[in-house]
Write a protein that holds these residues in place. Structure first.
Motif, PDB file in Angstrom:
ATOM      1  N   GLU A 235       0.821  -1.218   0.000  1.00 46.02           N
ATOM      2  CA  GLU A 235       0.000   0.000   0.000  1.00 46.02           C
ATOM      3  C   GLU A 235       0.852   1.264   0.000  1.00 46.02           C
ATOM      4  O   GLU A 235       0.773   2.088   0.921  1.00 46.02           O
ATOM      5  N   PRO A 236       1.667   1.464  -1.030  1.00 46.68           N
ATOM      6  CA  PRO A 236       2.561   2.630  -1.061  1.00 46.68           C
ATOM      7  C   PRO A 236       1.844   3.970  -1.081  1.00 46.68           C
ATOM      8  O   PRO A 236       2.416   4.978  -0.664  1.00 46.68           O
ATOM      9  N   ALA A 237       0.594   4.002  -1.551  1.00 42.52           N
ATOM     10  CA  ALA A 237      -0.131   5.273  -1.631  1.00 42.52           C
ATOM     11  C   ALA A 237      -1.043   5.516  -0.433  1.00 42.52           C
ATOM     12  O   ALA A 237      -1.776   6.504  -0.402  1.00 42.52           O
ATOM     13  N   ALA A 238      -1.001   4.641   0.568  1.00 44.35           N
ATOM     14  CA  ALA A 238      -1.890   4.789   1.725  1.00 44.35           C
ATOM     15  C   ALA A 238      -1.687   6.146   2.397  1.00 44.35           C
ATOM     16  O   ALA A 238      -0.571   6.537   2.715  1.00 44.35           O
ATOM     17  N   GLY A 239      -2.784   6.872   2.589  1.00 48.42           N
ATOM     18  CA  GLY A 239      -2.735   8.158   3.278  1.00 48.42           C
ATOM     19  C   GLY A 239      -2.324   9.326   2.415  1.00 48.42           C
ATOM     20  O   GLY A 239      -2.247  10.461   2.902  1.00 48.42           O
ATOM     21  N   MET A 240      -2.049   9.094   1.138  1.00 46.78           N
ATOM     22  CA  MET A 240      -1.625  10.174   0.250  1.00 46.78           C
ATOM     23  C   MET A 240      -2.827  10.868  -0.376  1.00 46.78           C
ATOM     24  O   MET A 240      -3.877  10.253  -0.593  1.00 46.78           O
ATOM     25  N   ASN A 241      -2.667  12.147  -0.692  1.00 45.84           N
ATOM     26  CA  ASN A 241      -3.714  12.864  -1.414  1.00 45.84           C
ATOM     27  C   ASN A 241      -3.586  12.564  -2.908  1.00 45.84           C
ATOM     28  O   ASN A 241      -2.594  11.972  -3.348  1.00 45.84           O
ATOM     29  N   PRO A 242      -4.588  12.945  -3.713  1.00 43.10           N
ATOM     30  CA  PRO A 242      -4.561  12.594  -5.137  1.00 43.10           C
ATOM     31  C   PRO A 242      -3.322  13.076  -5.878  1.00 43.10           C
ATOM     32  O   PRO A 242      -2.793  12.361  -6.739  1.00 43.10           O
ATOM     33  N   ASN A 243      -2.843  14.274  -5.566  1.00 35.90           N
ATOM     34  CA  ASN A 243      -1.645  14.786  -6.244  1.00 35.90           C
ATOM     35  C   ASN A 243      -0.421  13.958  -5.885  1.00 35.90           C
ATOM     36  O   ASN A 243       0.410  13.649  -6.752  1.00 35.90           O
ATOM     37  N   GLU A 244      -0.294  13.600  -4.609  1.00 32.07           N
ATOM     38  CA  GLU A 244       0.827  12.769  -4.176  1.00 32.07           C
ATOM     39  C   GLU A 244       0.761  11.394  -4.820  1.00 32.07           C
ATOM     40  O   GLU A 244       1.782  10.830  -5.221  1.00 32.07           O
ATOM     41  N   THR A 245      -0.458  10.853  -4.939  1.00 32.58           N
ATOM     42  CA  THR A 245      -0.629   9.535  -5.546  1.00 32.58           C
ATOM     43  C   THR A 245      -0.232   9.553  -7.013  1.00 32.58           C
ATOM     44  O   THR A 245       0.457   8.642  -7.498  1.00 32.58           O
ATOM     45  N   ALA A 246      -0.635  10.596  -7.729  1.00 33.07           N
ATOM     46  CA  ALA A 246      -0.279  10.715  -9.151  1.00 33.07           C
ATOM     47  C   ALA A 246       1.233  10.794  -9.321  1.00 33.07           C
ATOM     48  O   ALA A 246       1.809  10.167 -10.228  1.00 33.07           O
ATOM     49  N   GLU A 247       1.889  11.551  -8.447  1.00 34.12           N
ATOM     50  CA  GLU A 247       3.349  11.667  -8.499  1.00 34.12           C
ATOM     51  C   GLU A 247       4.007  10.325  -8.178  1.00 34.12           C
ATOM     52  O   GLU A 247       4.993   9.929  -8.804  1.00 34.12           O
ATOM     53  N   LEU A 248       3.440   9.617  -7.208  1.00 38.84           N
ATOM     54  CA  LEU A 248       3.987   8.318  -6.824  1.00 38.84           C
ATOM     55  C   LEU A 248       3.887   7.319  -7.977  1.00 38.84           C
ATOM     56  O   LEU A 248       4.800   6.511  -8.196  1.00 38.84           O
ATOM     57  N   MET A 249       2.790   7.354  -8.726  1.00 36.97           N
ATOM     58  CA  MET A 249       2.623   6.460  -9.870  1.00 36.97           C
ATOM     59  C   MET A 249       3.783   6.605 -10.840  1.00 36.97           C
ATOM     60  O   MET A 249       4.360   5.611 -11.300  1.00 36.97           O
ATOM     61  N   GLU A 250       4.140   7.849 -11.151  1.00 37.31           N
ATOM     62  CA  GLU A 250       5.241   8.092 -12.075  1.00 37.31           C
ATOM     63  C   GLU A 250       6.567   7.649 -11.478  1.00 37.31           C
ATOM     64  O   GLU A 250       7.437   7.123 -12.186  1.00 37.31           O
ATOM     65  N   THR A 251       6.728   7.849 -10.165  1.00 36.30           N
ATOM     66  CA  THR A 251       7.970   7.456  -9.502  1.00 36.30           C
ATOM     67  C   THR A 251       8.148   5.946  -9.526  1.00 36.30           C
ATOM     68  O   THR A 251       9.249   5.436  -9.768  1.00 36.30           O
ATOM     69  N   ILE A 252       7.069   5.201  -9.278  1.00 35.96           N
ATOM     70  CA  ILE A 252       7.154   3.739  -9.284  1.00 35.96           C
ATOM     71  C   ILE A 252       7.546   3.226 -10.671  1.00 35.96           C
ATOM     72  O   ILE A 252       8.371   2.312 -10.804  1.00 35.96           O
ATOM     73  N   LYS A 253       6.975   3.810 -11.708  1.00 39.71           N
ATOM     74  CA  LYS A 253       7.365   3.423 -13.069  1.00 39.71           C
ATOM     75  C   LYS A 253       8.846   3.703 -13.310  1.00 39.71           C
ATOM     76  O   LYS A 253       9.565   2.880 -13.889  1.00 39.71           O
ATOM     77  N   LEU A 254       9.302   4.871 -12.854  1.00 35.74           N
ATOM     78  CA  LEU A 254      10.706   5.242 -13.012  1.00 35.74           C
ATOM     79  C   LEU A 254      11.617   4.277 -12.267  1.00 35.74           C
ATOM     80  O   LEU A 254      12.664   3.868 -12.780  1.00 35.74           O
ATOM     81  N   VAL A 255      11.220   3.920 -11.056  1.00 38.23           N
ATOM     82  CA  VAL A 255      12.000   2.983 -10.244  1.00 38.23           C
ATOM     83  C   VAL A 255      12.150   1.648 -10.972  1.00 38.23           C
ATOM     84  O   VAL A 255      13.249   1.064 -11.040  1.00 38.23           O
ATOM     85  N   ARG A 256      11.055   1.133 -11.507  1.00 40.70           N
ATOM     86  CA  ARG A 256      11.091  -0.145 -12.230  1.00 40.70           C
ATOM     87  C   ARG A 256      12.095  -0.098 -13.378  1.00 40.70           C
ATOM     88  O   ARG A 256      12.893  -1.013 -13.577  1.00 40.70           O
ATOM     89  N   ASP A 257      12.063   1.002 -14.145  1.00 43.44           N
ATOM     90  CA  ASP A 257      12.924   1.102 -15.325  1.00 43.44           C
ATOM     91  C   ASP A 257      14.375   1.428 -14.970  1.00 43.44           C
ATOM     92  O   ASP A 257      15.296   0.820 -15.505  1.00 43.44           O
TER      93      ASP A 257
END
Length: 252
Positions: A177-199
């Motif tokens: 649950e990496p996005a637990a407690g995050m607001n929508p803007n933080e969640t959107a930023e986290l989505m991009e970060t997770i993709k970047l981390v994978r690559d």
């Protein structure tokens, strides 16, 4: 051969069958989601994958190596790292030192070198500082390197926990649950970060998440658990519209 091969995994606590006949195969480089209602058994699966719980039956293989029976430390050294639903940082340590703790998993110097602060000690410490800063930069946290972890905003603490897990140089990263407690803007930023981390880190990611927008936005494949058993598996567009999945989440 898949990077992670889990077959027939099961565990009971007393008379309760928490997870039953769980099977999953994840190819190298995938971004895979494990979803389900509260109490479905998702975190229990993570605990078995990381050696916190030993399954009653089934097999877990990473790159063909059996993980069942290994300790959490041994599994970490094999190449599995995780974050937790409830943040578990060293809050009285700096952001930089939180990451450096994990780097000690692969950076070694002798007790003698450390005690007497020989040149090798300072060389290794400098290398770890730079490596930690490079990892923090991926999350935009390099500017907070000397800040106490407890003083970071909640969303940044979440990112720091992922950064610390990455410092162990994993093949498989488990995000609870990496996005637990995050607001929508933080969640959107986290989505991009997770993709970047994978690559960027060439790491395979298995995540648990309740935010369906995040799951649909980044996961390539999903498995749904309900009452400890698989309810559905497939691509997000198919699974998230499955009537059985909708019922499990929303009720009749």
């Amino acid at each position: 051969m898949a990077l992670l091969e889990v077959n027939g995994l099961g565990i009971s606590f007393g008379g309760l069958r928490a997870v039953d006949d769980f099977t999953i195969n994840i190819e190298k480089g995938m971004l895979y989601g494990l979803i389900g209602p509260n109490g479905a058994g998702k975190t229990t699966v993570f605990n078995m994958l990381t050696g916190v719980y030993r399954p009653n039956n089934g097999t877990i293989k990473l790159d063909g190596e059996n993980l069942v029976g290994k300790s959490p430390a041994q599994i970490c050294q094999t190449g599995v790292a995780r974050t937790f639903q409830n943040i578990r940082l060293f809050k009285k340590m700096t952001v930089l030192d939180n990451v450096k703790v994990a780097l000690h998993n692969e950076t070694k110097y002798s007790l003698w070198t450390s005690m007497f602060r020989l040149p090798g000690y300072f060389k290794k410490e400098k290398e770890m500082d730079q490596r930690a800063l490079d990892i923090l930069a991926v999350f935009g946290l390099e500017g907070q390197a000397q800040v106490m972890a407890s003083n970071l905003p909640y969303g940044q603490q979440r990112k720091l926990e992922i950064a610390r897990a990455l410092a162990t140089n994993p093949k498989l990263l488990l995000l609870d649950e990496p996005a637990a407690g995050m607001n929508p803007n933080e969640t959107a930023e986290l989505m991009e970060t997770i993709k970047l981390v994978r690559d960027k880190f060439d790491v395979t990611i298995l995540l648990i998440e309740h935010d369906m927008k995040l799951v649909a936005g980044i996961c390539e494949y999903l498995t749904v658990l309900n009452f400890g058993t698989e309810l559905a598996s497939g691509t997000p567009d198919v699974v998230l519209h499955d009537p059985a999945v909708v019922t499990a989440y929303l009720g009749e």
